[in-house]
Design an enzyme around this catalytic site. Sequence first.
Site, PDB file in Angstrom:
ATOM      1  N   ASP A   1      -9.478   5.044  -2.193  1.00 30.46           N
ATOM      2  CA  ASP A   1      -8.350   5.529  -2.989  1.00 30.46           C
ATOM      3  C   ASP A   1      -8.914   6.173  -4.259  1.00 30.46           C
ATOM      4  OD1 ASP A   1      -9.124   3.420  -4.608  1.00 30.46           O
ATOM      5  OD2 ASP A   1      -7.144   2.486  -4.710  1.00 30.46           O
TER       6      ASP A   1
ATOM      7  N   CYS B   1     -18.939  -0.329 -19.115  1.00 30.20           N
ATOM      8  CA  CYS B   1     -20.166  -0.436 -18.323  1.00 30.20           C
ATOM      9  C   CYS B   1     -20.889  -1.763 -18.515  1.00 30.20           C
ATOM     10  CB  CYS B   1     -21.096   0.730 -18.632  1.00 30.20           C
ATOM     11  SG  CYS B   1     -20.419   2.342 -18.134  1.00 30.20           S
TER      12      CYS B   1
ATOM     13  N   CYS C   1     -19.737  -4.338 -16.117  1.00 28.09           N
ATOM     14  CA  CYS C   1     -19.704  -3.942 -14.706  1.00 28.09           C
ATOM     15  C   CYS C   1     -20.784  -4.659 -13.903  1.00 28.09           C
ATOM     16  CB  CYS C   1     -19.880  -2.430 -14.580  1.00 28.09           C
ATOM     17  SG  CYS C   1     -19.823  -1.853 -12.872  1.00 28.09           S
TER      18      CYS C   1
ATOM     19  N   CYS D   1     -26.132   1.855 -11.059  1.00 28.51           N
ATOM     20  CA  CYS D   1     -25.225   2.989 -11.280  1.00 28.51           C
ATOM     21  C   CYS D   1     -25.995   4.185 -11.840  1.00 28.51           C
ATOM     22  CB  CYS D   1     -24.101   2.595 -12.232  1.00 28.51           C
ATOM     23  SG  CYS D   1     -22.932   3.941 -12.540  1.00 28.51           S
TER      24      CYS D   1
ATOM     25  N   CYS E   1     -14.269   0.242 -14.414  1.00 27.45           N
ATOM     26  CA  CYS E   1     -14.744   1.621 -14.256  1.00 27.45           C
ATOM     27  C   CYS E   1     -13.568   2.581 -14.404  1.00 27.45           C
ATOM     28  CB  CYS E   1     -15.417   1.781 -12.892  1.00 27.45           C
ATOM     29  SG  CYS E   1     -16.424   3.274 -12.739  1.00 27.45           S
TER      30      CYS E   1
ATOM     31  N   GLU F   1       0.821  -1.211   0.000  1.00 28.45           N
ATOM     32  CA  GLU F   1       0.000   0.000   0.000  1.00 28.45           C
ATOM     33  C   GLU F   1       0.856   1.264   0.000  1.00 28.45           C
ATOM     34  OE1 GLU F   1      -3.009   0.256  -0.654  1.00 28.45           O
ATOM     35  OE2 GLU F   1      -3.730  -1.785  -0.400  1.00 28.45           O
TER      36      GLU F   1
ATOM     37  N   TYR G   1      -5.887   6.419   4.682  1.00 22.05           N
ATOM     38  CA  TYR G   1      -6.144   5.395   3.667  1.00 22.05           C
ATOM     39  C   TYR G   1      -5.395   4.097   3.993  1.00 22.05           C
ATOM     40  CZ  TYR G   1      -5.476   2.526  -0.386  1.00 22.05           C
ATOM     41  OH  TYR G   1      -5.395   1.432  -1.209  1.00 22.05           O
TER      42      TYR G   1
END
Length: 344
Positions: free
Chosen positions: A141, A200, A203, A209, A193, A42, A123
């Site tokens: 994030d 899309c 997804c 959405c 995305c 991270e 985060y």
Amino acid sequence: MTIQSGTASALLAWYDAHARELPWRAQPGAALPDPYRVWLSEVMLQQTTVAAVKPYFEKFTERWPDVFALAAAPDEDIMAAWAGLGYYSRARNLVKCARAVAELGSFPETEAELLKLPGLGAYTAAAIASIAFGQRAVVVDANVERVVSRLFAIEQPLPGSRKQIRIDAASITPEQRAGDFAQAMMDLGSGICTTRDPKCLLCPLIAGCKAQKTGDPARLPVKPVKKAKPVRQGTTFWIEHDGKVWLETREGTGMLGGMRSLPDDGWHSGGDGDRKAPHAAKWQDAGVVRHTFTHFSLELSVKRGLAESTEINRSGEWWPIDQIESAGLPTLFAKAARLVLAQD
């Protein structure tokens, strides 16, 4: 079905089938990953791509397989191993955090306790708590910002929208498998995305959405207009003597702090540099290298000269030119070195 009620189950089902295989990640259904590997990844992934991080992560974990080994390593070895990954304050914070964890004996398991570690922000604390310890934590994030902005059709521009993004991200984060959910959101933002041309039709969240229903999901999140970056000028000096080049170690804080580098004129202190060369020599122009930092761009002139003796009026060390790759120079000075060596 509301966004809140359907998102987690749909996304986790998608993740179970499509989770990326990454060296720091435990696959769905496996035991929780080592918190050291989660933390290290991270930190490295902040403002850096997965492709760029992978070889560095593998090099670090092979050389320092746990937090205690990393904590015991000399600063200069860690900084040299980090060279080329950029954003060098991350490496300095990595050292501080590793030593704090080693002193504690292990990583804390809660978000609140993780936040007490030096150099570890909101985060990263949330990511470690959820991914490594199975705690419910809201992980946001850049990928998650994009997914949530579109899912809820948040029209307020960044960075002002971040408070609402976090509220909405919290509303869909499940109590169970929060770590998998966070990683699924990251994978969704990375591969489906995406910033431009989101896929899309692939997804798992398309049904709920709101941005997709408007016909232009790529418009979100709304970002402020970028300002042109100022350009600084500076000079760096390649000083040779008997097959070696003079290198200095920069102060521990500030631009490229703690890294080995070629000597320069102090351009990093703000404005154009005014420090003199560390050695009187007949200088030759080797060319110019350009590099972009977060807040400005730099045009760095490279001067090349020969030293008649090993006496230099600044602290540093003579480094064998044929071993310059092992010096761990940051990208800017590695560019300057390659420029000089290409002329031989």
